[in-house]
Design a protein around this motif. Structure first.
Motif, PDB file in Angstrom:
ATOM      1  N   LEU A 127      54.244 -38.138 -51.367  1.00 41.90           N
ATOM      2  CA  LEU A 127      53.922 -39.353 -50.623  1.00 41.90           C
ATOM      3  C   LEU A 127      55.116 -39.999 -49.930  1.00 41.90           C
ATOM      4  O   LEU A 127      54.926 -40.770 -48.984  1.00 41.90           O
ATOM      5  N   SER A 128      56.329 -39.728 -50.381  1.00 43.64           N
ATOM      6  CA  SER A 128      57.461 -40.471 -49.838  1.00 43.64           C
ATOM      7  C   SER A 128      58.733 -39.643 -49.922  1.00 43.64           C
ATOM      8  O   SER A 128      58.750 -38.555 -50.505  1.00 43.64           O
ATOM      9  N   GLN A 129      59.805 -40.174 -49.307  1.00 45.69           N
ATOM     10  CA  GLN A 129      61.092 -39.498 -49.323  1.00 45.69           C
ATOM     11  C   GLN A 129      62.214 -40.527 -49.200  1.00 45.69           C
ATOM     12  O   GLN A 129      61.989 -41.660 -48.775  1.00 45.69           O
ATOM     13  N   ILE A 130      63.434 -40.110 -49.596  1.00 44.65           N
ATOM     14  CA  ILE A 130      64.604 -40.982 -49.501  1.00 44.65           C
ATOM     15  C   ILE A 130      65.819 -40.118 -49.216  1.00 44.65           C
ATOM     16  O   ILE A 130      65.950 -39.006 -49.745  1.00 44.65           O
ATOM     17  N   ARG A 131      66.718 -40.636 -48.365  1.00 40.49           N
ATOM     18  CA  ARG A 131      67.940 -39.912 -48.048  1.00 40.49           C
ATOM     19  C   ARG A 131      68.959 -40.096 -49.169  1.00 40.49           C
ATOM     20  O   ARG A 131      69.002 -41.134 -49.821  1.00 40.49           O
ATOM     21  N   CYS A 132      69.787 -39.052 -49.356  1.00 40.58           N
ATOM     22  CA  CYS A 132      70.772 -39.072 -50.440  1.00 40.58           C
ATOM     23  C   CYS A 132      72.089 -38.497 -49.947  1.00 40.58           C
ATOM     24  O   CYS A 132      72.121 -37.668 -49.028  1.00 40.58           O
ATOM     25  N   ALA A 133      73.171 -38.951 -50.574  1.00 40.15           N
ATOM     26  CA  ALA A 133      74.501 -38.402 -50.333  1.00 40.15           C
ATOM     27  C   ALA A 133      75.162 -38.128 -51.671  1.00 40.15           C
ATOM     28  O   ALA A 133      75.020 -38.915 -52.614  1.00 40.15           O
ATOM     29  N   MET A 134      75.845 -36.982 -51.764  1.00 37.94           N
ATOM     30  CA  MET A 134      76.611 -36.657 -52.970  1.00 37.94           C
ATOM     31  C   MET A 134      77.998 -36.225 -52.515  1.00 37.94           C
ATOM     32  O   MET A 134      78.146 -35.171 -51.879  1.00 37.94           O
ATOM     33  N   PHE A 135      79.002 -37.037 -52.831  1.00 39.85           N
ATOM     34  CA  PHE A 135      80.341 -36.806 -52.315  1.00 39.85           C
ATOM     35  C   PHE A 135      81.059 -35.744 -53.140  1.00 39.85           C
ATOM     36  O   PHE A 135      80.708 -35.468 -54.295  1.00 39.85           O
ATOM     37  N   LYS A 136      82.071 -35.130 -52.516  1.00 43.49           N
ATOM     38  CA  LYS A 136      82.678 -33.917 -53.072  1.00 43.49           C
ATOM     39  C   LYS A 136      83.306 -34.133 -54.444  1.00 43.49           C
ATOM     40  O   LYS A 136      83.427 -33.188 -55.216  1.00 43.49           O
ATOM     41  N   GLY A 137      83.742 -35.338 -54.755  1.00 45.16           N
ATOM     42  CA  GLY A 137      84.277 -35.581 -56.092  1.00 45.16           C
ATOM     43  C   GLY A 137      83.229 -35.429 -57.174  1.00 45.16           C
ATOM     44  O   GLY A 137      83.551 -35.140 -58.329  1.00 45.16           O
ATOM     45  N   ARG A 138      81.959 -35.628 -56.794  1.00 43.99           N
ATOM     46  CA  ARG A 138      80.853 -35.542 -57.742  1.00 43.99           C
ATOM     47  C   ARG A 138      80.175 -34.169 -57.726  1.00 43.99           C
ATOM     48  O   ARG A 138      79.798 -33.640 -58.768  1.00 43.99           O
ATOM     49  N   ASN A 139      79.994 -33.592 -56.535  1.00 45.34           N
ATOM     50  CA  ASN A 139      79.219 -32.355 -56.468  1.00 45.34           C
ATOM     51  C   ASN A 139      79.955 -31.144 -57.044  1.00 45.34           C
ATOM     52  O   ASN A 139      79.358 -30.082 -57.224  1.00 45.34           O
ATOM     53  N   LYS A 140      81.255 -31.299 -57.338  1.00 50.67           N
ATOM     54  CA  LYS A 140      81.965 -30.199 -57.987  1.00 50.67           C
ATOM     55  C   LYS A 140      81.475 -29.955 -59.401  1.00 50.67           C
ATOM     56  O   LYS A 140      81.685 -28.882 -59.965  1.00 50.67           O
ATOM     57  N   THR A 141      80.830 -30.962 -60.001  1.00 53.89           N
ATOM     58  CA  THR A 141      80.324 -30.812 -61.366  1.00 53.89           C
ATOM     59  C   THR A 141      78.961 -30.136 -61.416  1.00 53.89           C
ATOM     60  O   THR A 141      78.484 -29.805 -62.503  1.00 53.89           O
ATOM     61  N   VAL A 142      78.334 -29.923 -60.273  1.00 54.18           N
ATOM     62  CA  VAL A 142      77.016 -29.283 -60.240  1.00 54.18           C
ATOM     63  C   VAL A 142      77.204 -27.784 -60.446  1.00 54.18           C
ATOM     64  O   VAL A 142      77.984 -27.142 -59.738  1.00 54.18           O
ATOM     65  N   THR A 143      76.498 -27.217 -61.400  1.00 58.01           N
ATOM     66  CA  THR A 143      76.696 -25.821 -61.771  1.00 58.01           C
ATOM     67  C   THR A 143      75.797 -24.853 -61.016  1.00 58.01           C
ATOM     68  O   THR A 143      75.777 -23.665 -61.331  1.00 58.01           O
ATOM     69  N   PHE A 144      75.039 -25.317 -60.036  1.00 60.40           N
ATOM     70  CA  PHE A 144      74.173 -24.438 -59.256  1.00 60.40           C
ATOM     71  C   PHE A 144      74.249 -24.853 -57.798  1.00 60.40           C
ATOM     72  O   PHE A 144      74.756 -25.927 -57.463  1.00 60.40           O
ATOM     73  N   THR A 145      73.778 -23.990 -56.920  1.00 57.59           N
ATOM     74  CA  THR A 145      73.772 -24.271 -55.486  1.00 57.59           C
ATOM     75  C   THR A 145      72.407 -24.824 -55.087  1.00 57.59           C
ATOM     76  O   THR A 145      71.401 -24.113 -55.179  1.00 57.59           O
ATOM     77  N   PRO A 146      72.332 -26.091 -54.671  1.00 56.64           N
ATOM     78  CA  PRO A 146      71.025 -26.663 -54.297  1.00 56.64           C
ATOM     79  C   PRO A 146      70.416 -25.929 -53.108  1.00 56.64           C
ATOM     80  O   PRO A 146      71.127 -25.474 -52.198  1.00 56.64           O
ATOM     81  N   LYS A 147      69.094 -25.825 -53.122  1.00 58.65           N
ATOM     82  CA  LYS A 147      68.362 -25.170 -52.044  1.00 58.65           C
ATOM     83  C   LYS A 147      67.155 -26.024 -51.661  1.00 58.65           C
ATOM     84  O   LYS A 147      66.597 -26.736 -52.492  1.00 58.65           O
ATOM     85  N   ASN A 148      66.776 -25.945 -50.412  1.00 60.54           N
ATOM     86  CA  ASN A 148      65.582 -26.657 -49.954  1.00 60.54           C
ATOM     87  C   ASN A 148      64.360 -26.166 -50.724  1.00 60.54           C
ATOM     88  O   ASN A 148      64.182 -24.965 -50.932  1.00 60.54           O
ATOM     89  N   GLY A 149      63.534 -27.107 -51.147  1.00 58.06           N
ATOM     90  CA  GLY A 149      62.340 -26.774 -51.916  1.00 58.06           C
ATOM     91  C   GLY A 149      62.547 -26.787 -53.419  1.00 58.06           C
ATOM     92  O   GLY A 149      61.584 -26.636 -54.166  1.00 58.06           O
ATOM     93  N   GLN A 150      63.796 -26.985 -53.880  1.00 56.74           N
ATOM     94  CA  GLN A 150      64.093 -26.970 -55.313  1.00 56.74           C
ATOM     95  C   GLN A 150      63.832 -28.339 -55.939  1.00 56.74           C
ATOM     96  O   GLN A 150      64.172 -29.365 -55.370  1.00 56.74           O
ATOM     97  N   GLN A 151      63.221 -28.351 -57.112  1.00 52.06           N
ATOM     98  CA  GLN A 151      62.973 -29.577 -57.856  1.00 52.06           C
ATOM     99  C   GLN A 151      64.200 -29.901 -58.709  1.00 52.06           C
ATOM    100  O   GLN A 151      64.691 -29.042 -59.439  1.00 52.06           O
ATOM    101  N   VAL A 152      64.698 -31.124 -58.603  1.00 53.82           N
ATOM    102  CA  VAL A 152      65.888 -31.523 -59.340  1.00 53.82           C
ATOM    103  C   VAL A 152      65.697 -32.918 -59.943  1.00 53.82           C
ATOM    104  O   VAL A 152      64.820 -33.676 -59.523  1.00 53.82           O
TER     105      VAL A 152
END
Length: 442
Positions: A54-79
């Motif tokens: 029903l809805s959507q929201i824009r997001c930003a994740m800056f490089k100091g934070r995204n280095k801790t993500v252990t996977f590569t995000p992909k379009n269509g992925q539930q997170v």
């Protein structure tokens, strides 16, 4: 209409105050959604949209934070993301500043774990002054675990080796699955109603967060807290820390370590030291948890004055302009390539090469036709020539000569047709079919 004299906002001021209001009042949230429009420009920041049906929201994740993500995000992925609500002031869009991101399955459990930990800490279930001390002399130990698991074998082996005189009572229960938390609570209540042991050891072997999830149950936490018997929690491996570990009177890193803590041998002093260390570590963990909660409150207030957010706004604007520039350049190149193809097609249609090739084929065809016509004319002329030659041959004097006739001429070359045309003594020439004869008239 009269213009208002006071409280006239500029657009920038309004967006700035709305940003501070959202960041200060709502703070950080957990959000479950599907990734779309994912972009990772050269700056190292990530930009994406989280959406549901029903809805959507824009997001930003800056490089100091995204280095801790252990996977590569992909379009269509539930997170599942933990994020602070903010406003992107250049456009006046409200957005999320993501601090952590997990796949939806693990992320939901981690979110529930963190939320329950904060709730129970606020209720005082982790407080060090509520912990019951272990009895100075332990004769009977109640073990709450699976009767067929590896943990009970390790515990019994350690207790037999260290103090065979100890009496062990096992309260069998499931330690994994939907019914496990309820059965563990029933076992604790049963042990408290019988009061047949001096201490309880709640234990099981290691596993994933989902496998150990029954030990993160809120009802189980309150049952452990309300137990009259002291409880030692020895769940999983050393790196696995559950809600039960926080609430229990003492935590052991493994089932074997829990058995060692509850038994005495020649190294009793060392074990007491380990117990003190465990209590110290547990108290320190609780202190850190309380300080972390206070730090988060201070952080929310600091965000209003944090220049880092302003810098992130400019970085996001720069990345947005870069992405728009890349898109515009790509579109420009595509249009130029399309225009080139159109011009190439027009040039090929107007090229003299095609006209020359067409005219050359016409010339070749006409040349072939001309040769055929000339051949036909030559054949007809040859036929006419042969016919006329035959006709000429039939009236030719040479043909007459070949039949035995001859032609006589006087000295002047005139043909003699009558005898009276010559006189005695004249010289005449007689032409035969083969050669000539000169004679003198007598």
């Amino acid at each position: 209409m009269k213009q208002p004299e006071n409280n006239v906002y500029t657009v920038s001021r309004l967006n700035g105050e709305v940003r501070q209001l959202l960041e200060g009042q709502i703070g950080k949230v957990w959000l479950n959604g599907e990734i779309s429009n994912f972009a990772a420009p050269s700056s190292g920041h990530w930009y994406l949209t989280l959406k549901d049906t029903l809805s959507q929201i824009r997001c930003a994740m800056f490089k100091g934070r995204n280095k801790t993500v252990t996977f590569t995000p992909k379009n269509g992925q539930q997170v599942i993301v933990k994020a602070a609500i903010s406003v992107y002031e250049p456009r006046g869009d409200y957005q999320l500043i993501i601090e952590s991101m997990l796949p939806a399955g693990d992320g939901l459990l981690a979110q529930q774990y963190e939320a329950l930990k904060l709730k129970l800490a606020a209720e005082g279930l982790f407080a060090a002054n509520t912990k019951r001390p272990l009895p100075s002399k332990i004769n009977k130990i109640g073990v709450i675990t699976s009767a067929s698991g590896a943990a009970i074998r390790d515990v019994l082996q350690v207790l037999k080796r260290r103090d065979p005189s100890l009496e062990i009572i096992i309260y069998p229960t499931q330690v994994q699955g939907e019914l496990a938390a309820k059965q563990i609570c029933q076992a604790i209540n049963l042990a408290n109603s019988r009061l047949e042991v001096d201490v309880l050891l709640l234990t099981r072997g290691g596993g994933s967060l989902e496998d150990l999830w029954c030990f993160n149950d809120e009802g189980l936490a309150h049952t452990i807290y309300n137990s009259a018997l002291p409880i030692v929690s020895a769940v999983g491996h050393e790196v696995d820390i559950t809600i039960s570990d926080y609430v229990a009177d003492l935590r052991a890193p493994t089932p074997s370590a829990g058995a060692e803590l509850l038994s005495k041998d020649s190294q009793d002093k060392q074990q007491r030291l380990i117990t003190v260390q465990q209590r110290l570590q547990q108290s320190w963990s609780h202190y850190q948890l309380n300080q972390q909660s206070k730090l988060q409150q201070f952080a929310y207030g600091l965000q209003k004055q944090d220049p880092k957010r302003r810098l992130q706004q400019f970085e996001q604007l720069f990345d947005e302009m870069q992405l728009r520039l890349d898109s515009a350049l790509a579109n420009k190149l595509y249009q130029a390539k399309l225009r080139q193809q159109q011009l190439q097609s027009r040039l090929e249609r107007q090229s003299p090469t095609q006209v020359i090739n067409l005219e050359a084929r016409n010339v070749q065809h006409l040349s072939s036709r001309l040769k055929q016509v000339m051949k036909d004319i030559m054949a007809r002329k040859q036929q006419q020539f042969n016919s006329q030659a035959h006709q000429l041959d039939t009236v030719s004097p040479l043909a007459t000569l070949s039949r035995g006739y001859s032609i006589s001429r006087d000295q002047q070359g005139h043909i003699l047709t009558q005898a009276g045309q010559c006189q005695s003594g004249d010289i005449m020439t007689t032409q035969l079919a083969q050669g000539e004869i000169k004679s003198k008239v007598l």
